[in-house]
Design an enzyme around this catalytic site. Structure first.
Site, short mmCIF file in Angstrom:
data_model
loop_
_atom_site.label_atom_id
_atom_site.label_comp_id
_atom_site.label_asym_id
_atom_site.label_seq_id
_atom_site.Cartn_x
_atom_site.Cartn_y
_atom_site.Cartn_z
N TYR A 114 0.85 -1.19 0.00
CA TYR A 114 0.00 0.00 0.00
C TYR A 114 0.88 1.23 0.00
CZ TYR A 114 -3.38 3.47 1.73
OH TYR A 114 -4.18 4.58 1.88
N ASP A 124 9.27 2.73 -0.29
CA ASP A 124 8.23 3.44 0.45
C ASP A 124 8.37 3.04 1.92
OD1 ASP A 124 6.07 4.57 1.62
OD2 ASP A 124 4.57 3.62 0.32
N LYS A 183 4.31 9.13 8.70
CA LYS A 183 4.03 8.56 10.02
C LYS A 183 5.03 9.02 11.09
CE LYS A 183 0.93 5.22 8.12
NZ LYS A 183 0.97 4.41 6.91
C1 PLP Z 1 0.33 4.87 5.53
C2 PLP Z 1 1.11 4.61 4.31
C3 PLP Z 1 1.06 5.46 3.20
C4 PLP Z 1 0.09 6.61 3.09
O1 PLP Z 1 0.35 7.60 4.03
P1 PLP Z 1 -0.84 8.64 4.39
O2 PLP Z 1 -0.17 9.61 5.32
O3 PLP Z 1 -1.92 7.83 5.02
O4 PLP Z 1 -1.27 9.26 3.12
C5 PLP Z 1 1.91 5.22 2.14
N1 PLP Z 1 2.76 4.18 2.17
C6 PLP Z 1 2.84 3.34 3.21
C7 PLP Z 1 3.83 2.23 3.19
C8 PLP Z 1 2.01 3.51 4.31
O5 PLP Z 1 2.07 2.64 5.33
#
Ligand code: PLP
Length: 426
Positions: A142, A237, A265
């Site tokens: 994701y 990511d 995060k």
């Molecule tokens: C949470 C997450 C996102 C998206 O971040 P948001 O701040 O919710 O837009 C993208 N990549 C990874 C791996 C994530 O865990």
């Protein structure tokens, strides 16, 4: 009196499904979402006054626990200087300097307000820099809600993905190729066919969005080699894994250096922050220096930068990750022992403060295995834990999050609840 049920009913009249992010509605586990009134340290309290030991941690950011006094103090001090300027501020430079010092390949940083914006901008940058259109993503990883990433594997031999959301035109995901995590052959096949058209491979190096899956030995190094050979960029990511599996993220753990990294995060310490980072020769293709457009009204917001800086101070302290990992490890060992005692196909694992538990006999290596969990058993386990005051992410395909605020007593209380719950669902 305000109850979770009455508040959910109220919210559903004005918010779509009563929430602002789909998973919060508890659809994967059933029941009523808890409305949180307050959080401190390892605990959250709902509107009924019930306390939970929190393993959601706002889906990752709260690695130092909720409302850490140092973070709250930094945010309060920053707020007194103004909430947003729309002009450069010193805290942006300071947080960027930290990132450049922490990651050898990172020379330039661009801050955004969310992880979604960071990955979306990384894709645009990779495409603009390489002058290629196709991207490769992995099923089950994701990366936020950008249109071109809401894709699953197409049917049959079709390499192109199909949209996982209504409202995403098939034409928009036409350039998104979908591979299988931990299956290097699936990526090799795409490069064999489309090698000189692929702008980038985007991957969660330690996926935490199909529950927690660890990369097989050589998998990420194999991606590195394929990307380098074909002139494609490798994007890690690390919005979830960054500053959580280790101070230097999954890239430090596995020793593979990506071209671009995305963060979020933890780097915002609970405030809205994302970041995109890499070498100057790539990053400087972005506006104002290059032709790839990128902007954000609240990007580099001083309050958010302050929360990120204070959080990095806390997790950068000597021994932080050793202590976090050891205590989380005791929880994981206890969960595995409890599952064995109950004679249940259930297990758990962790890296640093990122953890997974699975209604499976052994930890999964693939998206397919994660999907093979006994979902009904997980749901029953979930609600027994919640009733016992343990708040886990409300879905069997999500990882869970450990913080430095979780005490040995919290771990013991969690294991007591887990032993009872696992016996009950066995
Ligand atoms: C949470 C997450 C996102 C998206 O971040 P948001 O701040 O919710 O837009 C993208 N990549 C990874 C791996 C994530 O865990």
């Amino acid at each position: 009196m305000s109850t979770n049920a009455s508040e959910f009913e109220r919210a559903a009249k004005v918010l779509v499904g009563g929430v602002n992010s789909a998973v919060r509605a508890f659809r994967a586990v059933g029941g009523t979402p808890r409305f949180i009134a307050r959080a401190e340290g390892a605990y959250m309290w709902d509107v009924e006054g019930r306390r939970y030991i929190d393993y959601l941690g706002s889906w990752g950011p709260m690695i130092a626990g909720h409302s850490h006094p140092q973070v709250v103090e930094a945010v309060t001090r920053a707020a007194r200087d103004g909430l947003s300027f729309g002009a450069p501020n010193l805290r942006e430079s300071e947080l960027a300097e930290r990132l450049c010092a922490m990651f050898p390949q990172v020379e330039r940083v661009r801050f955004t307000s969310s992880g979604t914006e960071a990955t979306m901008s990384a894709l645009r940058l990779a495409r603009g820099f390489t002058k290629r259109d196709r991207i490769v993503k992995f099923e089950g990883c994701y990366h936020g809600t950008a249109d071109s990433l809401l894709v699953k594997a197409g049917s049959g031999a079709l390499a192109f993905g199909s949209p996982t959301s209504a409202g995403v035109p098939a034409d928009v995901v036409r350039h998104t190729l979908v591979a299988q995590f931990n299956d290097l052959a699936s990526v090799q096949a795409l490069f064999a066919q489309y090698g000189d058209e692929i702008a980038c491979v985007i991957v969660e190096p330690m996926p935490g969005n199909m529950n927690l899956i660890l990369p097989a030995p050589g998998f990420l190094a194999g991606l590195r080699e394929l990307c380098s050979r074909h002139g494609a960029l490798l994007i890690f990511d690390e919005v979830m894994s960054g500053f959580r599996v280790a101070l230097g993220g999954a890239q430090e753990k596995v020793g593979v250096v990506p071209d671009l990294s995305t963060f979020g995060k933890v780097i915002g310490g609970g405030m809205p922050v994302g970041a995109l980072a890499g070498p100057a020769r790539i990053m400087e293709s972005m506006a104002p220096l290059g032709p790839v457009y990128q902007a954000g009204t609240l990007s580099g917001n001083p309050i958010a930068m302050a929360a990120g800086l204070a959080t990095l101070d806390l997790i950068g302290a000597p021994g932080f990750f050793d202590r976090l990992g050891a205590r989380c490890g005791r929880l994981i060992d206890g969960l595995n022992a409890a599952a064995r005692e109950a004679g249940l196909a259930f297990c758990a694992q962790h890296v640093g403060g990122l953890a997974g538990m699975y209604a499976l006999a052994t930890p999964p290596n693939s998206f397919t295995q994660v999907q093979g969990q006994d979902v009904e058993r997980f749901k029953r386990f979930y609600h027994l834990m919640l009733d016992a005051g343990i708040y886990l992410p409300p879905s069997p395909v999500e990882a869970f999050f450990f913080s430095s605020a979780h005490s040995e007593a919290d771990v013991d209380a969690t294991l007591d609840a887990a032993r009872a719950a696992l016996r009950a669902v066995a």
